[in-house]
Design a protein around this motif. Sequence first.
Motif, mmCIF file in Angstrom:
data_model
loop_
_atom_site.group_PDB
_atom_site.id
_atom_site.type_symbol
_atom_site.label_atom_id
_atom_site.label_comp_id
_atom_site.label_asym_id
_atom_site.label_seq_id
_atom_site.Cartn_x
_atom_site.Cartn_y
_atom_site.Cartn_z
ATOM 1 N N LYS A 208 -10.584 -76.972 27.580
ATOM 2 C CA LYS A 208 -11.857 -76.454 28.096
ATOM 3 C C LYS A 208 -11.572 -75.665 29.370
ATOM 4 O O LYS A 208 -10.901 -76.164 30.272
ATOM 5 C CB LYS A 208 -12.794 -77.617 28.438
ATOM 6 N N LEU A 209 -12.097 -74.419 29.434
ATOM 7 C CA LEU A 209 -11.932 -73.602 30.644
ATOM 8 C C LEU A 209 -13.277 -73.496 31.343
ATOM 9 O O LEU A 209 -14.272 -73.088 30.755
ATOM 10 C CB LEU A 209 -11.433 -72.198 30.277
ATOM 11 N N THR A 224 2.051 -73.998 26.989
ATOM 12 C CA THR A 224 2.529 -75.327 27.380
ATOM 13 C C THR A 224 3.950 -75.293 27.942
ATOM 14 O O THR A 224 4.464 -76.308 28.402
ATOM 15 C CB THR A 224 2.545 -76.261 26.151
ATOM 16 N N THR A 225 4.590 -74.108 27.873
ATOM 17 C CA THR A 225 5.969 -74.030 28.375
ATOM 18 C C THR A 225 6.127 -72.768 29.222
ATOM 19 O O THR A 225 5.287 -71.871 29.182
ATOM 20 C CB THR A 225 6.995 -73.948 27.219
ATOM 21 N N ASN A 239 8.274 -76.039 34.014
ATOM 22 C CA ASN A 239 8.223 -75.583 32.627
ATOM 23 C C ASN A 239 7.002 -76.095 31.865
ATOM 24 O O ASN A 239 7.100 -76.539 30.729
ATOM 25 C CB ASN A 239 9.520 -76.019 31.917
ATOM 26 N N ARG A 240 5.819 -76.030 32.499
ATOM 27 C CA ARG A 240 4.600 -76.547 31.844
ATOM 28 C C ARG A 240 3.584 -75.447 31.540
ATOM 29 O O ARG A 240 2.413 -75.729 31.268
ATOM 30 C CB ARG A 240 3.940 -77.599 32.731
ATOM 31 N N GLY A 241 3.998 -74.186 31.595
ATOM 32 C CA GLY A 241 3.047 -73.112 31.300
ATOM 33 C C GLY A 241 1.849 -73.174 32.240
ATOM 34 O O GLY A 241 1.984 -73.369 33.439
ATOM 35 N N ASP A 242 0.631 -73.040 31.656
ATOM 36 C CA ASP A 242 -0.596 -73.068 32.468
ATOM 37 C C ASP A 242 -1.315 -74.407 32.400
ATOM 38 O O ASP A 242 -2.491 -74.505 32.762
ATOM 39 C CB ASP A 242 -1.552 -71.958 32.000
ATOM 40 N N LEU A 243 -0.626 -75.445 31.923
ATOM 41 C CA LEU A 243 -1.304 -76.734 31.730
ATOM 42 C C LEU A 243 -1.902 -77.285 33.025
ATOM 43 O O LEU A 243 -2.862 -78.052 32.991
ATOM 44 C CB LEU A 243 -0.332 -77.773 31.136
ATOM 45 N N ASP A 244 -1.326 -76.901 34.164
ATOM 46 C CA ASP A 244 -1.801 -77.474 35.425
ATOM 47 C C ASP A 244 -2.867 -76.620 36.111
ATOM 48 O O ASP A 244 -3.246 -76.896 37.252
ATOM 49 C CB ASP A 244 -0.613 -77.687 36.378
ATOM 50 N N ASP A 245 -3.354 -75.583 35.432
ATOM 51 C CA ASP A 245 -4.384 -74.737 36.040
ATOM 52 C C ASP A 245 -5.619 -75.587 36.362
ATOM 53 O O ASP A 245 -6.101 -76.333 35.513
ATOM 54 C CB ASP A 245 -4.765 -73.606 35.072
ATOM 55 N N GLU A 249 -9.598 -78.391 31.469
ATOM 56 C CA GLU A 249 -9.805 -79.818 31.249
ATOM 57 C C GLU A 249 -9.423 -80.144 29.805
ATOM 58 O O GLU A 249 -9.691 -79.348 28.898
ATOM 59 C CB GLU A 249 -11.289 -80.126 31.469
ATOM 60 N N GLU A 250 -8.805 -81.284 29.588
ATOM 61 C CA GLU A 250 -8.433 -81.681 28.230
ATOM 62 C C GLU A 250 -9.669 -82.132 27.455
ATOM 63 O O GLU A 250 -10.649 -82.580 28.044
ATOM 64 C CB GLU A 250 -7.427 -82.849 28.275
#
Length: 265
Positions: A208-209, A224-225, A239-245, A249-250
């Motif tokens: 969710k953005l 994810t990478t 090496n987590r791509g944009d997952l931490d933006d 939200e998951e």
Amino acid sequence: GLMRRGAAAAAALLCLGAAWLLGRGFDPRAWLLPPRGRLLSAAELARYRGAEGEPGLYLAVLGRVFDVERGRRHYGPGGAYSGLAGRDASRAFATGDFTHVGLVDDVSALSPGEMLAIQSWLSFYGDNYDPVGKLVGRFYDENGAPTEALRQAETAIEEALQFQAESEQRKQQFPPCNSEWSSAKGSRFWCSRQSGGVSRDWTRVPRKLYQPGSRGSHCVCVRTTGPPWGQPDSSEHGNRGDLDDPHLEEYDGCHPLAEQCVLTV
């Protein structure tokens, strides 16, 4: 009836403008160059509707006057866009309202998208028809100098162009997901190499953005990478791509790295 014809004509007009813009290397700043040529009053311009005995066929957009004789079958008497001739009907280029209420030059309350529609038409006329000069009135004073109304319109267009560029960037970073809903199965979100109309060579995972300034969220596909977007040299990222933006939200009940997500009813 007339209104429906007008709406259809307007829709065609907007599509034509957009298609033309996309079909060529479009310089968004070219329209800012000041027009050359003579100064016309509104009464003078009104004589250029292309009727028999009239001196020609002109129209104006944001106070810039163009000779549209070459497009006579569209703009001349009886043409689908004859209402645009002999006047500045800038507003109608954005709204598609071809009634006498809509065929006006007041663009002060239009949305950014509507301002971009007007600007694309201004570019279209500049490229395809001969400029005549300036219309004295809302956008140019009697000396041909830009008015405050023109400055505001140009600022609104500049801001809309910038917003459009940023939206394009965001769509490249976070392409929209595919989604479907059924009463039996609930919602399903998934990522593919084409979703959102953005082709790429990876699929990514749905998230969710939440965008600043907009209510609610929408589903996007997230890398994810690799390094985060716009930070190719970052060694801190793990090496987590944009997952931490922080705007993401998951989905509850979905594996964090699943390429699709089913939310039952």
